[in-house]
Design a protein around this motif. Structure first.
Motif, mmCIF file in Angstrom:
data_model
loop_
_atom_site.group_PDB
_atom_site.id
_atom_site.type_symbol
_atom_site.label_atom_id
_atom_site.label_comp_id
_atom_site.label_asym_id
_atom_site.label_seq_id
_atom_site.Cartn_x
_atom_site.Cartn_y
_atom_site.Cartn_z
ATOM 1 N N ALA A 137 0.835 -1.205 0.000
ATOM 2 C CA ALA A 137 0.000 0.000 0.000
ATOM 3 C C ALA A 137 0.867 1.251 0.000
ATOM 4 O O ALA A 137 0.564 2.233 -0.688
ATOM 5 C CB ALA A 137 -0.930 -0.016 1.215
ATOM 6 N N GLY A 138 1.962 1.213 0.743
ATOM 7 C CA GLY A 138 2.861 2.362 0.777
ATOM 8 C C GLY A 138 3.482 2.633 -0.585
ATOM 9 O O GLY A 138 3.571 3.784 -1.033
ATOM 10 N N ARG A 139 3.914 1.559 -1.264
ATOM 11 C CA ARG A 139 4.487 1.722 -2.602
ATOM 12 C C ARG A 139 3.448 2.269 -3.587
ATOM 13 O O ARG A 139 3.751 3.154 -4.407
ATOM 14 C CB ARG A 139 5.013 0.380 -3.108
ATOM 15 N N LEU A 140 2.239 1.733 -3.502
ATOM 16 C CA LEU A 140 1.181 2.210 -4.388
ATOM 17 C C LEU A 140 0.920 3.704 -4.196
ATOM 18 O O LEU A 140 0.747 4.457 -5.167
ATOM 19 C CB LEU A 140 -0.103 1.417 -4.138
ATOM 20 N N LEU A 141 0.891 4.146 -2.970
ATOM 21 C CA LEU A 141 0.651 5.564 -2.694
ATOM 22 C C LEU A 141 1.795 6.431 -3.222
ATOM 23 O O LEU A 141 1.565 7.526 -3.735
ATOM 24 C CB LEU A 141 0.460 5.775 -1.189
ATOM 25 N N VAL A 142 3.032 5.924 -3.091
ATOM 26 C CA VAL A 142 4.186 6.676 -3.592
ATOM 27 C C VAL A 142 4.129 6.796 -5.102
ATOM 28 O O VAL A 142 4.318 7.878 -5.676
ATOM 29 C CB VAL A 142 5.504 6.003 -3.144
ATOM 30 N N TRP A 143 3.852 5.685 -5.798
ATOM 31 C CA TRP A 143 3.774 5.730 -7.261
ATOM 32 C C TRP A 143 2.625 6.618 -7.732
ATOM 33 O O TRP A 143 2.745 7.330 -8.718
ATOM 34 C CB TRP A 143 3.608 4.312 -7.811
ATOM 35 N N SER A 144 1.505 6.534 -7.014
ATOM 36 C CA SER A 144 0.364 7.377 -7.366
ATOM 37 C C SER A 144 0.700 8.851 -7.211
ATOM 38 O O SER A 144 0.379 9.681 -8.073
ATOM 39 C CB SER A 144 -0.836 7.018 -6.485
ATOM 40 N N ARG A 145 1.389 9.177 -6.127
ATOM 41 C CA ARG A 145 1.780 10.574 -5.892
ATOM 42 C C ARG A 145 2.776 11.043 -6.945
ATOM 43 O O ARG A 145 2.654 12.154 -7.477
ATOM 44 C CB ARG A 145 2.393 10.699 -4.496
ATOM 45 N N ASP A 146 3.759 10.184 -7.276
ATOM 46 C CA ASP A 146 4.763 10.569 -8.282
ATOM 47 C C ASP A 146 4.120 10.781 -9.654
ATOM 48 O O ASP A 146 4.463 11.729 -10.369
ATOM 49 C CB ASP A 146 5.848 9.489 -8.369
ATOM 50 N N ALA A 147 3.200 9.885 -10.027
ATOM 51 C CA ALA A 147 2.544 10.013 -11.330
ATOM 52 C C ALA A 147 1.705 11.286 -11.400
ATOM 53 O O ALA A 147 1.707 12.001 -12.418
ATOM 54 C CB ALA A 147 1.680 8.789 -11.611
ATOM 55 N N ALA A 148 0.988 11.573 -10.307
ATOM 56 C CA ALA A 148 0.176 12.791 -10.279
ATOM 57 C C ALA A 148 1.053 14.037 -10.333
ATOM 58 O O ALA A 148 0.725 15.022 -11.011
ATOM 59 C CB ALA A 148 -0.694 12.804 -9.023
ATOM 60 N N SER A 149 2.196 13.994 -9.648
ATOM 61 C CA SER A 149 3.124 15.123 -9.665
ATOM 62 C C SER A 149 3.709 15.330 -11.067
ATOM 63 O O SER A 149 3.810 16.470 -11.551
ATOM 64 C CB SER A 149 4.249 14.886 -8.655
ATOM 65 N N ASP A 150 4.081 14.230 -11.730
ATOM 66 C CA ASP A 150 4.610 14.333 -13.096
ATOM 67 C C ASP A 150 3.553 14.882 -14.059
ATOM 68 O O ASP A 150 3.863 15.690 -14.944
ATOM 69 C CB ASP A 150 5.081 12.959 -13.586
ATOM 70 N N ALA A 151 2.309 14.446 -13.888
ATOM 71 C CA ALA A 151 1.241 14.930 -14.766
ATOM 72 C C ALA A 151 1.018 16.431 -14.577
ATOM 73 O O ALA A 151 0.828 17.170 -15.552
ATOM 74 C CB ALA A 151 -0.050 14.170 -14.490
ATOM 75 N N ALA A 152 1.070 16.888 -13.318
ATOM 76 C CA ALA A 152 0.901 18.320 -13.067
ATOM 77 C C ALA A 152 2.070 19.122 -13.653
ATOM 78 O O ALA A 152 1.875 20.205 -14.226
ATOM 79 C CB ALA A 152 0.793 18.570 -11.560
#
Length: 253
Positions: A137-152
């Motif tokens: 779950a921690g890894r998933l949250l990190v990847w989700s945050r990184d992807a959202a940051s890259d998209a922004a």
């Protein structure tokens, strides 16, 4: 060059510049439209990343099958969007590659998380399985945050490209208009100056001949309508001088 030809050239230049400006506007419209399409694609990508993050959070809270199914469907939509989106070579393409890597990692880990939870239920709350679930779950949250940051960040780059494109087009149109105005001003000033100068020479010549100086010749070398008029006047003066000399000789005899 004939005066009529020069005037036609002066009239043709604005039409030509209008045509060039029209092509520039068409090009600018296409460039801006392309940038806007990229911006819309990035906004849809950001919305999709937020949806994936929400589905992940929902699954971690309730561990239901519905968020998992929706996650898979949303992941497919984002994957197709990434396939259809074309960005500039370099940083923008690298960002798209990172986003694709992160969402692919999220999908694989999400399935592992769901499978691990089933094992956790079957083993009646095994602490080791629970720890694995927590790490996933921690890894998933990190990847989700990184992807959202890259998209922004990608959205910011696309917006910057859109602004640059609009500024370049505005400068191009301004330069074209300025060059056209300058060229027309210089051309019309030269035409006006040439006509005025030629007319002044012709006027002085006609005054001299009219005062009785039949030996005077305008001798204007201009290759335009006024030059033709001056040469015709010189020919007339020459003929008049011949007739006058013949008359005087006849009177003398």
């Amino acid at each position: 060059m004939k005066i009529a030809t020069r005037l036609m050239l002066g009239a043709a230049v604005p039409a030509l510049m209008a045509l060039v400006i029209s092509f520039a506007l068409i090009f600018s419209y296409r460039a801006v439209q392309e940038a806007q399409e990229k911006d819309k694609a990035v906004q849809r990508l950001i919305t999709g990343m937020n949806e994936l993050s929400n589905l992940l959070s929902e699954y971690l809270l309730y561990h239901e099958a519905r968020p998992l199914q929706q996650f898979v469907a949303e992941h497919e939509l984002i994957s197709r969007l990434l396939d259809d989106t074309r960005m500039k070579e370099g940083e923008q393409q690298d960002i798209l590659a990172r986003i694709r890597r992160d969402i692919d990692l999220m999908k694989g880990s999400f399935f592992k998380l769901a499978s691990n939870h089933e094992r956790y239920v079957l083993n009646e709350g095994d602490a080791l399985i629970k720890e694995v679930e927590r790490r996933l779950a921690g890894r998933l949250l990190v990847w989700s945050r990184d992807a959202a940051s890259d998209a922004a960040y990608l959205e910011g780059l696309v917006d910057e490209d859109l602004s640059k494109t609009q500024r370049k087009i505005n400068r191009l149109i301004f330069v074209l208009i300025a060059v056209t105005a300058l060229f027309l001003t210089v051309l019309l000033m030269r035409i006006t100056k040439g006509i005025r100068s030629s007319l002044m020479v012709v006027r002085k010549g006609t005054e001299a001949v009219g005062a009785g100086n039949l030996d005077h010749r305008i001798d204007l070398q201009a290759r335009d309508e006024i030059g033709d008029l001056a040469r015709s006047f010189d020919h007339m003066a020459e003929q008049l001088q011949t007739v006058t000399v013949s008359r005087d000789a006849l009177q003398h005899e």
